[in-house]
Design an enzyme around this catalytic site. Structure first.
Site, PDB file in Angstrom:
ATOM      1  N   LYS A   1       0.710  -1.256  -0.072  1.00  0.00           N
ATOM      2  CA  LYS A   1       0.163   0.089   0.039  1.00  0.00           C
ATOM      3  C   LYS A   1       0.868   1.277  -0.028  1.00  0.00           C
ATOM      4  CE  LYS A   1      -4.183  -1.088   2.657  1.00  0.00           C
ATOM      5  NZ  LYS A   1      -4.626  -0.659   4.086  1.00  0.00           N
TER       6      LYS A   1
ATOM      7  N   SER B   1      -9.657   7.595   7.143  1.00  0.00           N
ATOM      8  CA  SER B   1      -8.436   8.491   6.315  1.00  0.00           C
ATOM      9  C   SER B   1      -8.660   8.757   4.878  1.00  0.00           C
ATOM     10  CB  SER B   1      -7.377   7.757   6.591  1.00  0.00           C
ATOM     11  OG  SER B   1      -7.054   7.482   7.762  1.00  0.00           O
TER      12      SER B   1
HETATM   13  P1  ADP Z   1      -9.237   4.096   7.926  1.00  0.00           P
HETATM   14  O1  ADP Z   1     -10.189   3.076   7.852  1.00  0.00           O
HETATM   15  O2  ADP Z   1      -9.673   5.395   8.391  1.00  0.00           O
HETATM   16  O3  ADP Z   1      -8.230   3.804   6.940  1.00  0.00           O
HETATM   17  P2  ADP Z   1      -7.386   2.610   9.788  1.00  0.00           P
HETATM   18  O4  ADP Z   1      -6.776   1.554   8.852  1.00  0.00           O
HETATM   19  O5  ADP Z   1      -6.255   3.517   9.940  1.00  0.00           O
HETATM   20  O6  ADP Z   1      -8.297   3.466   9.277  1.00  0.00           O
HETATM   21  O7  ADP Z   1      -7.971   2.007  11.066  1.00  0.00           O
HETATM   22  C1  ADP Z   1      -7.397   1.667  12.240  1.00  0.00           C
HETATM   23  C2  ADP Z   1      -8.587   1.497  13.313  1.00  0.00           C
HETATM   24  O8  ADP Z   1      -9.274   2.662  13.509  1.00  0.00           O
HETATM   25  C3  ADP Z   1      -9.614   0.325  12.982  1.00  0.00           C
HETATM   26  O9  ADP Z   1      -9.860  -0.351  13.846  1.00  0.00           O
HETATM   27  C4  ADP Z   1     -10.681   1.172  12.350  1.00  0.00           C
HETATM   28  O10 ADP Z   1     -11.950   0.688  12.673  1.00  0.00           O
HETATM   29  C5  ADP Z   1     -10.706   2.432  13.305  1.00  0.00           C
HETATM   30  N1  ADP Z   1     -11.210   3.685  12.951  1.00  0.00           N
HETATM   31  C6  ADP Z   1     -11.155   4.259  11.708  1.00  0.00           C
HETATM   32  N2  ADP Z   1     -11.915   5.286  11.678  1.00  0.00           N
HETATM   33  C7  ADP Z   1     -12.419   5.502  12.711  1.00  0.00           C
HETATM   34  C8  ADP Z   1     -13.545   6.183  13.225  1.00  0.00           C
HETATM   35  N3  ADP Z   1     -13.922   7.471  12.586  1.00  0.00           N
HETATM   36  N4  ADP Z   1     -13.992   6.102  14.631  1.00  0.00           N
HETATM   37  C9  ADP Z   1     -13.738   4.790  15.415  1.00  0.00           C
HETATM   38  N5  ADP Z   1     -12.656   4.033  14.912  1.00  0.00           N
HETATM   39  C10 ADP Z   1     -12.352   4.254  13.600  1.00  0.00           C
END
Ligand code: ADP
Length: 164
Positions: free
Chosen positions: A41, A128
C-alpha cells in the site's frame, strides 16, 4: 503493567482515531499506537511521517506511545508484551473483517485478545480515505483531523495533485 496496541494505517490520523486513542488510553497503563507498514500500500504519507503526525496530536496523553512495525501484529504484540488489541468499529461492515482478524490473532498468540470500541456517533462516517477525498476538493479539514495537522495534510495533498 497492562499494555494495549491500537494498530492501523493512520494515513493520516483522524479525529475518529484520536477519539479511540483517548478512550482506550484511559483503560490501560500504556497504549501503543502502531502504524502497521504494508509494503503493497502506497500512502499519502510515509509510515515515518504518519508516526510524527500521531505524536504531534497525542503529545498531551502521557501513557500513549507511537511506533511503527512491519511485523505480524501477533508477533509485534508478543515482543512488546501487550495483551490487548484495540479496534474502533464504525459500522457492521467493520465488524466482519475485524472479528476475523481478532480470531486469527488469538490463534497465533493465545495471550492476545481484542477489544472493540464503538465509534463516537459523529465520527462514524469518518475514515482516512474521506479525509483525503475532502482535501482533494479543498474542503476545510477542521472537522475531520486534529487541528495540529490539518495544514500539513492539505499541503501534502496539494503537492500530490500538482505532481500529477
Ligand atoms: P481508516 O479506515 O480510516 O483508513 P485505519 O486502517 O487506520 O483507518 O484504522 C485503524 C483502526 O481505527 C481500525 O480499527 C478502524 O476501525 C478504526 N477507525 C477508523 N476510523 C474510525 C472512526 N472514525 N471512529 C472509530 N474508529 C475508527
Amino acid at each position: 503493567m497492562r499494555t494495549a496496541i491500537y494498530p492501523g494505517s493512520f494515513d493520516p490520523v483522524t479525529l475518529g482515531h484520536l477519539d479511540i486513542i483517548k478512550r482506550a488510553a484511559k483503560q490501560f497503563d500504556k497504549l501503543i499506537v502502531c502504524v502497521m507498514v504494508n509494503s503493497d500500500k502506497h500512502g499519502l504519507f510515509t509510515p515515518e511521517e504518519r508516526v510524527e503526525l500521531i505524536r504531534r496530536t497525542t503529545r498531551s496523553i502521557p501513557n500513549v506511545e507511537v511506533d511503527m512495525s512491519a511485523e505480524l501484529l501477533s508477533d509485534y504484540a508478543k515482543r512488546r508484551r501487550a495483551t490487548m488489541v484495540v479496534k474502533g468499529l464504525r459500522a457492521v461492515s467493520d465488524f466482519e473483517k475485524e472479528c476475523q482478524m481478532a480470531l486469527i490473532n488469538r490463534k497465533l498468540n493465545p495471550n492476545l485478545d481484542t477489544m472493540f470500541l464503538p465509534a463516537r456517533q459523529n465520527f462514524t462516517y469518518l475514515s482516512s480515505s474521506v479525509v483525503k477525498e475532502m482535501a482533494r476538493y479543498q474542503v476545510s479539514l477542521s472537522g475531520f483531523v486534529p487541528k495540529e495537522i490539518a495544514e500539513d495534510v492539505q499541503a501534502r495533498m496539494n503537492d500530490f495533485l500538482s505532481d500529477k
